[in-house]
Design an enzyme around this catalytic site. Structure first.
Site, PDB file in Angstrom:
ATOM      1  N   ASP A  67      63.800  11.702 -71.554  1.00 58.87           N
ATOM      2  CA  ASP A  67      63.024  12.560 -70.660  1.00 58.87           C
ATOM      3  C   ASP A  67      62.740  13.924 -71.284  1.00 58.87           C
ATOM      4  O   ASP A  67      63.300  14.280 -72.329  1.00 58.87           O
ATOM      5  CB  ASP A  67      63.761  12.725 -69.318  1.00 58.87           C
ATOM      6  CG  ASP A  67      65.252  13.036 -69.483  1.00 58.87           C
ATOM      7  OD1 ASP A  67      65.668  13.424 -70.597  1.00 58.87           O
ATOM      8  OD2 ASP A  67      66.000  12.902 -68.502  1.00 58.87           O
ATOM      9  N   ASN A 135      73.773  13.120 -58.581  1.00 56.88           N
ATOM     10  CA  ASN A 135      73.183  12.339 -57.485  1.00 56.88           C
ATOM     11  C   ASN A 135      72.907  10.898 -57.918  1.00 56.88           C
ATOM     12  O   ASN A 135      72.188  10.169 -57.243  1.00 56.88           O
ATOM     13  CB  ASN A 135      71.892  13.013 -57.007  1.00 56.88           C
ATOM     14  CG  ASN A 135      70.874  13.159 -58.129  1.00 56.88           C
ATOM     15  OD1 ASN A 135      71.124  12.722 -59.251  1.00 56.88           O
ATOM     16  ND2 ASN A 135      69.730  13.752 -57.831  1.00 56.88           N
ATOM     17  N   HIS A 137      71.385  10.033 -60.774  1.00 57.55           N
ATOM     18  CA  HIS A 137      70.182   9.823 -61.599  1.00 57.55           C
ATOM     19  C   HIS A 137      70.554   9.418 -63.021  1.00 57.55           C
ATOM     20  O   HIS A 137      71.612   9.767 -63.531  1.00 57.55           O
ATOM     21  CB  HIS A 137      69.224  11.019 -61.553  1.00 57.55           C
ATOM     22  CG  HIS A 137      69.601  12.238 -62.316  1.00 57.55           C
ATOM     23  ND1 HIS A 137      69.387  13.516 -61.845  1.00 57.55           N
ATOM     24  CD2 HIS A 137      70.157  12.406 -63.548  1.00 57.55           C
ATOM     25  CE1 HIS A 137      69.777  14.390 -62.743  1.00 57.55           C
ATOM     26  NE2 HIS A 137      70.262  13.749 -63.779  1.00 57.55           N
ATOM     27  N   GLU A 142      65.368  10.093 -60.148  1.00 58.46           N
ATOM     28  CA  GLU A 142      66.096  10.624 -58.995  1.00 58.46           C
ATOM     29  C   GLU A 142      66.186   9.574 -57.890  1.00 58.46           C
ATOM     30  O   GLU A 142      65.338   8.682 -57.793  1.00 58.46           O
ATOM     31  CB  GLU A 142      65.345  11.852 -58.456  1.00 58.46           C
ATOM     32  CG  GLU A 142      65.186  12.991 -59.450  1.00 58.46           C
ATOM     33  CD  GLU A 142      66.430  13.864 -59.578  1.00 58.46           C
ATOM     34  OE1 GLU A 142      67.554  13.311 -59.572  1.00 58.46           O
ATOM     35  OE2 GLU A 142      66.289  15.090 -59.692  1.00 58.46           O
TER      36      GLU A 142
HETATM   37  C1  GLP Z   1      70.124  15.875 -67.031  1.00 57.59           C
HETATM   38  C2  GLP Z   1      69.512  14.764 -67.880  1.00 57.59           C
HETATM   39  C3  GLP Z   1      70.262  13.474 -67.713  1.00 57.59           C
HETATM   40  C4  GLP Z   1      71.746  13.723 -67.865  1.00 57.59           C
HETATM   41  C5  GLP Z   1      72.212  14.635 -66.767  1.00 57.59           C
HETATM   42  C6  GLP Z   1      73.711  14.873 -66.744  1.00 57.59           C
HETATM   43  O1  GLP Z   1      69.674  15.913 -65.742  1.00 57.59           O
HETATM   44  N1  GLP Z   1      68.129  14.534 -67.583  1.00 57.59           N
HETATM   45  O2  GLP Z   1      69.790  12.546 -68.675  1.00 57.59           O
HETATM   46  O3  GLP Z   1      72.443  12.516 -67.817  1.00 57.59           O
HETATM   47  O4  GLP Z   1      71.540  15.861 -66.984  1.00 57.59           O
HETATM   48  O5  GLP Z   1      74.042  15.938 -67.568  1.00 57.59           O
HETATM   49  P1  GLP Z   1      75.491  16.433 -67.910  1.00 57.59           P
HETATM   50  O6  GLP Z   1      75.997  15.530 -68.975  1.00 57.59           O
HETATM   51  O7  GLP Z   1      75.290  17.831 -68.406  1.00 57.59           O
HETATM   52  O8  GLP Z   1      76.285  16.388 -66.654  1.00 57.59           O
END
Ligand code: GLP
Length: 242
Positions: A67, A135, A137, A142
């Protein structure tokens, strides 16, 4: 699902990196799917270390990222293009032309989504690394009444913007939209590695792995995939009855 729980962050990072390296050793032209967020940083450090120390080469792989934020240029410090260059691409021998991220600055985001899907079609992903949002995702898919299979534009939920605000000077600066690979594309990866850390993810980890399969928790769709490796630290795995 192959669920592994680690006492240390170091072990989790090492295990994830080793899976990726075994994939590349087995097939030097492998297609790897990369993720962003705080969780993969240690995994990328391990890949870099093994590249330098053991001579593991990424010269012939192709990579796809999940993304990108809409509206951030590649040189914006919080864009995922910048993140990938900083944490991985500039530190290994992977040619820039073989790395792919959605372009959140494209004039036509719809055409950009089609372009990305076309590339994914041409380069099926061997191993996709994933993190998990609070959440549920994955990528930026989402929770919603329905999920979209292919690459698409998504409105980020407040919970997601709140979680990611720590990387920006203020929450107002967190983009409201992103381009993300769809759940359909993620599930096409031959192998998926889901890496999750921290006590604040313990509930969503349980829901994703053992709750009902529902679009309210996009990660729960991983239960339908035949080759998912889940790597958790103790805190993230503390609500699982294994
Ligand atoms: C972002 C990314 C996700 C990732 C998520 C969790 O929203 N788009 O791909 O998995 O963060 O991030 P973290 O590892 O910092 O909790």
């Amino acid at each position: 699902m192959n669920i592994q729980i680690f006492d240390s962050q170091e072990q989790l990072d090492e295990t994830a990196a080793q899976y990726l390296i075994d994939t590349v050793k087995h097939n030097p032209e492998a297609v790897l799917g990369f993720a962003t967020g705080s969780t993969p940083i240690g995994i990328y450090d391990k890949l870099v270390e093994k590249h330098h120390r053991l001579g593991v080469s990424f010269r012939h792989i192709t990579s796809f990222n999940l993304d990108e934020y809409v509206g951030l240029t590649a040189d914006h410090e919080q864009s995922y293009a910048f993140y990938m260059n900083k944490h991985l691409f500039s530190r290994i021998d992977l040619p820039a032309g073989q790395t792919n991220l959605p372009n959140g600055m494209a004039d036509s985001l719809n055409s950009e989504c089609k372009r990305y899907d076309q590339l994914l079609e041409e380069h099926p992903i061997d191993v996709q690394l994933l993190g998990l949002g609070h959440n549920g995702h994955i990528g930026f898919n989402e929770p919603a009444e329905g999920l979209i299979g292919g690459t698409h534009i998504v409105q980020l939920q407040e919970k997601t913007r709140d979680a990611n605000a720590r990387f920006f000077d203020s929450k107002d600066e967190v983009p409201t939209e992103a381009v993300t690979m769809g759940v359909g594309s993620i599930l096409k990866a031959k192998t998926i590695i889901l890496a999750v850390r921290g006590a604040d993810k313990a509930d969503i980890v349980r829901e994703a792995l053992f709750g009902p399969i529902t679009t309210d928790c996009p990660a729960s769709l991983l239960q339908t995939h035949s080759d998912v490796i889940v790597l958790l630290d103790r805190e993230a795995g503390r609500k699982l009855d294994l």
